[in-house]
Scaffold this active site. Structure first.
Site, PDB file in Angstrom:
ATOM      1  N   ASP A  73       0.515   6.523  -4.091  1.00 27.49           N
ATOM      2  CA  ASP A  73      -0.588   6.105  -5.079  1.00 27.49           C
ATOM      3  C   ASP A  73      -0.776   7.147  -6.208  1.00 27.49           C
ATOM      4  O   ASP A  73      -1.217   6.884  -7.088  1.00 27.49           O
ATOM      5  CB  ASP A  73      -1.866   6.028  -4.205  1.00 27.49           C
ATOM      6  CG  ASP A  73      -1.779   4.838  -3.438  1.00 27.49           C
ATOM      7  OD1 ASP A  73      -1.102   3.836  -3.570  1.00 27.49           O
ATOM      8  OD2 ASP A  73      -2.827   4.651  -2.476  1.00 27.49           O
ATOM      9  N   HIS A  85       0.878  -1.174  -0.005  1.00 21.47           N
ATOM     10  CA  HIS A  85      -0.024  -0.036   0.121  1.00 21.47           C
ATOM     11  C   HIS A  85       0.866   1.184   0.075  1.00 21.47           C
ATOM     12  O   HIS A  85       2.074   1.072  -0.064  1.00 21.47           O
ATOM     13  CB  HIS A  85      -0.829   0.041   1.222  1.00 21.47           C
ATOM     14  CG  HIS A  85      -2.090  -0.974   1.155  1.00 21.47           C
ATOM     15  ND1 HIS A  85      -3.005  -0.871   0.076  1.00 21.47           N
ATOM     16  CD2 HIS A  85      -2.322  -2.114   1.812  1.00 21.47           C
ATOM     17  CE1 HIS A  85      -3.735  -1.828   0.192  1.00 21.47           C
ATOM     18  NE2 HIS A  85      -3.533  -2.462   1.333  1.00 21.47           N
TER      19      HIS A  85
END
Length: 380
Positions: A161, A131
């Site tokens: 991200d 993540h």
């Protein structure tokens, strides 16, 4: 430009959001099971999250079961007329499904195929899960975020991200698309979010090469080592972003607060910087944020209030630039790029699962009987 979007959650959908906002025909392809489970991550109108609605506007929806041979055939047929494909599977998954770069390239040599992963298509961590927190930690960024003596602080901006999976992907896609238009040959765009973060972790790299070591957390010039670049609390528990870093701004700052004697302390380091910081702490703690905001409003020295998101949305600067739009019953951000001769608009709300399936297939040459057969077989 037609984009086939096989991604879900945040990085890929934001990348294709930027393309959709700038006019690409983005077809969001979801399976019959969970689809993009960003739909249920948080609350929103009609049970669809604000998250999903905000990052999937201006797209059309197609439901497609890629585990069925017919579903794969549909995708390959769509790929013949597509310009871009974006996916975020683990390496090798799309190849096993028969829809990887080589398979799509065989039916459309001009296709630009972007694969977004945490660590890239190759290397010892290629298959590892991750993540945003893992990517910024792995790239040496998380180690540098926080105050002197404290532990690493988790940013509420998903750097890996968004900088990596979204903006870097768009950059690679557009470069490959430009080349494909000239040469007739597309490319595989291999985007690793951890690498995008590493490639922008510049100042620690500079320090490592010039000083032989990276400054301790909170000790670099831009993270606490210079008193003229920091965050200072005000009397009402709010904060000011104080950044008169260059000498010219520091001189203006010192004149404005009535401390011309501080001008000689510009660029102080070590104990001298710590002493100056203590005096600045005392100064800003003597008044409210509103006072300092108004005080520095017309003083050109890089001192501004730290706003929360609600305040930022109402700020005249962002309003004047059209950065806040109302669409689909939500407050949303406009694209961060202004282009002459182009007016941004939200033309479509985020699609429901498969909302435009029949429409898209008809446009792609599928007949009514073919569509009916695909529906009967739960392919679409």
């Amino acid at each position: 430009m037609r984009v086939l979007d096989l991604t879900r959650l945040l990085p890929g959908p934001v990348a294709t959001l930027h393309l959709a906002d700038m006019g690409a025909d983005v077809i969001k392809i979801e399976d019959h099971a969970a689809g993009d489970y960003a739909r249920i991550l948080g609350d929103g109108p009609d049970g669809v999250s604000v998250f999903f609605r905000s990052v999937n506007r201006n797209k059309r929806g197609l439901r497609l079961d890629l585990k069925q041979a017919q579903g794969r055939e549909v995708l390959l047929r769509l790929a013949r007329a597509a310009d871009i494909v974006v996916e975020s599977f683990r390496p090798g998954v799309s190849d096993k499904l028969g829809i990887g770069y080589e398979a799509l390239r065989a039916v459309n040599p001009k296709i630009v195929y972007c694969a977004i992963t945490g660590y890239g298509q190759t290397g010892p961590l290629a298959m590892a899960a991750g993540h945003d927190l893992n990517y910024i930690g792995f790239a040496g960024v998380l180690d540098q975020i926080g105050i002197d003596g404290g532990q690493p602080a988790i940013p509420n901006l998903q750097v890996g991200d968004l900088l990596g999976g979204a903006m870097t992907a768009v950059m690679g896609i557009l470069a490959a698309l430009f080349d494909a238009q000239r040469t007739g040959q597309g490319r595989l765009v291999d985007v690793a979010m951890s690498e995008a973060v590493l490639a922008h972790n510049l100042f620690p790299l500079f320090a490592l090469q010039t000083a032989g070591a990276v400054p301790a957390r909170g000790g670099d010039i831009l993270s606490g080592g210079d008193a003229g670049y920091g965050v200072y609390a005000t009397a009402d528990g709010r904060y000011m972003a104080v950044a008169p870093l260059e000498q010219k701004f520091w001189q203006v700052f010192c004149e404005a607060i009535g401390r011309p004697d501080w001008q000689a302390r510009h660029g102080a380091r070590g104990a001298a910087a710590a002493a100056l910081r203590r005096e600045l702490v005392e100064l800003f703690a003597s008044r409210s944020q509103a006072y300092w905001r108004d005080f520095f409003a017309n003083v050109d020295c890089c001192v501004t209030p730290v706003l929360d998101v609600a305040e930022a949305l109402e700020h005249p600067q962002f309003r004047a630039r059209g950065m806040v739009v109302q669409a689909d019953g939500l407050t949303q951000y406009a694209p961060p790029v202004k282009l002459s001769g182009w007016v941004f608009a939200v033309d479509r709300a985020a699609p429901s699962p498969g909302e435009h399936s029949e429409e898209i297939l008809r446009e792609s040459g599928f007949g009514e009987q073919e569509i009916a057969a695909l529906q009967a077989g739960s392919v679409i």
